[in-house]
Design a protein around this motif. Structure first.
Motif, PDB file in Angstrom:
ATOM      1  N   ASP A  13       0.828  -1.199   0.000  1.00 39.54           N
ATOM      2  CA  ASP A  13       0.000   0.000   0.000  1.00 39.54           C
ATOM      3  C   ASP A  13       0.871   1.262   0.000  1.00 39.54           C
ATOM      4  OD1 ASP A  13      -2.631   1.269   0.160  1.00 39.54           O
ATOM      5  OD2 ASP A  13      -2.005   1.860   2.173  1.00 39.54           O
ATOM      6  N   GLU A  14       1.909   1.269   0.822  1.00 36.18           N
ATOM      7  CA  GLU A  14       2.816   2.427   0.894  1.00 36.18           C
ATOM      8  C   GLU A  14       3.492   2.691  -0.446  1.00 36.18           C
ATOM      9  OE1 GLU A  14       7.182   3.520   2.786  1.00 36.18           O
ATOM     10  OE2 GLU A  14       6.183   1.670   3.401  1.00 36.18           O
ATOM     11  N   VAL A  15       4.041   1.643  -1.049  1.00 40.02           N
ATOM     12  CA  VAL A  15       4.744   1.803  -2.325  1.00 40.02           C
ATOM     13  C   VAL A  15       3.778   2.241  -3.412  1.00 40.02           C
ATOM     14  CG1 VAL A  15       6.031   0.558  -4.103  1.00 40.02           C
ATOM     15  CG2 VAL A  15       6.591   0.188  -1.706  1.00 40.02           C
ATOM     16  N   SER A  16       2.567   1.727  -3.395  1.00 36.49           N
ATOM     17  CA  SER A  16       1.567   2.106  -4.401  1.00 36.49           C
ATOM     18  C   SER A  16       1.205   3.579  -4.311  1.00 36.49           C
ATOM     19  CB  SER A  16       0.297   1.275  -4.227  1.00 36.49           C
ATOM     20  OG  SER A  16       0.563  -0.069  -4.447  1.00 36.49           O
ATOM     21  N   LYS A  17       1.151   4.118  -3.119  1.00 38.26           N
ATOM     22  CA  LYS A  17       0.755   5.519  -2.937  1.00 38.26           C
ATOM     23  C   LYS A  17       1.877   6.493  -3.279  1.00 38.26           C
ATOM     24  CE  LYS A  17      -2.806   4.659   0.423  1.00 38.26           C
ATOM     25  NZ  LYS A  17      -3.243   4.732   1.804  1.00 38.26           N
ATOM     26  N   ILE A  18       3.093   6.064  -3.165  1.00 40.36           N
ATOM     27  CA  ILE A  18       4.209   6.979  -3.422  1.00 40.36           C
ATOM     28  C   ILE A  18       4.258   7.426  -4.872  1.00 40.36           C
ATOM     29  CG2 ILE A  18       6.724   7.065  -3.570  1.00 40.36           C
ATOM     30  CD1 ILE A  18       6.798   5.706  -0.894  1.00 40.36           C
ATOM     31  N   VAL A  47       9.890   3.339   2.329  1.00 37.92           N
ATOM     32  CA  VAL A  47      10.519   2.888   1.092  1.00 37.92           C
ATOM     33  C   VAL A  47      11.620   3.835   0.618  1.00 37.92           C
ATOM     34  CG1 VAL A  47       8.858   3.932  -0.484  1.00 37.92           C
ATOM     35  CG2 VAL A  47      10.070   1.871  -1.174  1.00 37.92           C
ATOM     36  N   LEU A  48      11.478   5.121   0.908  1.00 36.42           N
ATOM     37  CA  LEU A  48      12.487   6.074   0.440  1.00 36.42           C
ATOM     38  C   LEU A  48      13.788   5.983   1.217  1.00 36.42           C
ATOM     39  CD1 LEU A  48      10.216   9.157  -0.255  1.00 36.42           C
ATOM     40  CD2 LEU A  48      11.068   7.451  -1.858  1.00 36.42           C
ATOM     41  N   SER A  49      13.784   5.288   2.344  1.00 36.78           N
ATOM     42  CA  SER A  49      15.004   5.174   3.137  1.00 36.78           C
ATOM     43  C   SER A  49      15.758   3.873   2.875  1.00 36.78           C
ATOM     44  CB  SER A  49      14.675   5.290   4.624  1.00 36.78           C
ATOM     45  OG  SER A  49      13.852   4.222   5.020  1.00 36.78           O
ATOM     46  N   VAL A  50      15.217   2.979   2.062  1.00 30.10           N
ATOM     47  CA  VAL A  50      15.935   1.737   1.772  1.00 30.10           C
ATOM     48  C   VAL A  50      17.040   2.016   0.763  1.00 30.10           C
ATOM     49  CG1 VAL A  50      13.981   0.239   2.293  1.00 30.10           C
ATOM     50  CG2 VAL A  50      14.389   0.939  -0.053  1.00 30.10           C
ATOM     51  N   ARG A  51      18.078   1.243   0.864  1.00 31.25           N
ATOM     52  CA  ARG A  51      19.212   1.452  -0.045  1.00 31.25           C
ATOM     53  C   ARG A  51      18.863   0.960  -1.442  1.00 31.25           C
ATOM     54  NH1 ARG A  51      21.816  -3.517  -0.501  1.00 31.25           N
ATOM     55  NH2 ARG A  51      21.362  -4.940   1.191  1.00 31.25           N
ATOM     56  N   ASP A  52      19.407   1.638  -2.412  1.00 32.87           N
ATOM     57  CA  ASP A  52      19.187   1.240  -3.795  1.00 32.87           C
ATOM     58  C   ASP A  52      20.181   0.145  -4.153  1.00 32.87           C
ATOM     59  OD1 ASP A  52      17.942   1.306  -6.221  1.00 32.87           O
ATOM     60  OD2 ASP A  52      19.216   2.884  -7.035  1.00 32.87           O
ATOM     61  N   MET A  53      19.839  -0.667  -5.103  1.00 33.51           N
ATOM     62  CA  MET A  53      20.760  -1.711  -5.549  1.00 33.51           C
ATOM     63  C   MET A  53      20.687  -1.865  -7.055  1.00 33.51           C
ATOM     64  SD  MET A  53      18.951  -5.281  -4.379  1.00 33.51           S
ATOM     65  CE  MET A  53      18.996  -4.812  -2.691  1.00 33.51           C
ATOM     66  N   ASP A  54      21.779  -2.332  -7.593  1.00 36.07           N
ATOM     67  CA  ASP A  54      21.824  -2.564  -9.034  1.00 36.07           C
ATOM     68  C   ASP A  54      21.599  -4.046  -9.313  1.00 36.07           C
ATOM     69  OD1 ASP A  54      24.191  -3.772  -8.259  1.00 36.07           O
ATOM     70  OD2 ASP A  54      25.487  -2.460  -9.419  1.00 36.07           O
ATOM     71  N   PHE A  55      21.639  -4.424 -10.589  1.00 34.86           N
ATOM     72  CA  PHE A  55      21.341  -5.797 -10.981  1.00 34.86           C
ATOM     73  C   PHE A  55      22.381  -6.787 -10.482  1.00 34.86           C
ATOM     74  CE2 PHE A  55      23.694  -3.843 -14.420  1.00 34.86           C
ATOM     75  CZ  PHE A  55      24.616  -4.818 -14.785  1.00 34.86           C
ATOM     76  N   VAL A  56      23.615  -6.358 -10.271  1.00 32.19           N
ATOM     77  CA  VAL A  56      24.660  -7.266  -9.773  1.00 32.19           C
ATOM     78  C   VAL A  56      24.355  -7.655  -8.327  1.00 32.19           C
ATOM     79  CG1 VAL A  56      27.119  -7.518  -9.264  1.00 32.19           C
ATOM     80  CG2 VAL A  56      26.393  -6.317 -11.345  1.00 32.19           C
ATOM     81  N   GLU A  57      24.058  -6.669  -7.485  1.00 35.58           N
ATOM     82  CA  GLU A  57      23.722  -6.952  -6.092  1.00 35.58           C
ATOM     83  C   GLU A  57      22.412  -7.738  -6.006  1.00 35.58           C
ATOM     84  OE1 GLU A  57      23.178  -4.729  -1.778  1.00 35.58           O
ATOM     85  OE2 GLU A  57      23.415  -3.510  -3.585  1.00 35.58           O
TER      86      GLU A  57
END
Length: 190
Positions: A13-18, A47-57
């Protein structure tokens, strides 16, 4: 619905609203981070505080924390809100994936939840995801895989905690604390 399933529902729900916000920072968060956040693998206050990751990670986490299952072995009546298992649809080479989609409810016409680059987060059908990804980054019709999240190992059994009680007469007893609902007297001393 247990606590873990309620968390997943709240995160979806949180991600959908963002994505409804104007000029969202959310665009900087990858679909891998979104999927793993929804499943509870990545944690943070939002969700905005989680670290981003690329396809390798993402590929490394997929190898370490998930196990592949054959498409025909996927439970046909699966619902993330009722099952203890969590599943991902992985698109592209599993070592270097193109996209993660959380499998939510196979009774729904759109059972996959993920973030698409141009459309934001939401639910899609397998046909919609196939149309979106086939032909991009070398993804073909055989590049759609199911993975089950590994269950955490049960903690090692520990020795019970001992509780000593002393009464006014000087006698004491030792109790073993085994669970919140079961205590037994070990022995009466003195």
């Amino acid at each position: 619905m247990d606590r873990k399933r309620r968390f997943i529902a709240e995160r979806i729900d949180e991600v959908s609203k963002i994505c409804d916000r104007e000029n969202p920072i959310y665009e900087q968060v990858s679909n891998f981070s979104i999927a793993l956040y929804v499943l509870g693998y990545l944690s943070g206050p939002d969700v905005l505080s989680v670290r981003d990751m690329d396809f390798v990670e993402a590929g490394t986490i997929l190898k370490e924390e998930f196990e592949p299952i054959a498409r025909q072995d996927f439970p046909p009546h699966y619902s993330i809100f009722k099952s203890t298992d969590n599943y991902l649809l992985v698109i592209g080479d599993p070592d270097f994936p193109t996209h993660f989609a959380v499998v939510t409810d196979m009774h729904s016409p759109q059972p996959y939840f993920s973030k698409l680059d141009l459309y934001g987060s939401g639910f899609d059908s397998l046909a919609e995801l196939e149309r979106e990804f086939q032909g991009t980054d070398g993804v073909g019709e055989k590049d759609f895989f199911y993975y089950r999240m590994r269950q955490p190992a049960l903690p090692a059994k520990t020795t019970p905690t001992k509780i000593y009680t002393l009464d006014n007469s000087g006698n004491y007893s030792i109790w073993e604390y085994q669970s919140p609902t079961y205590e037994k007297e070990e022995r009466l001393c003195r």
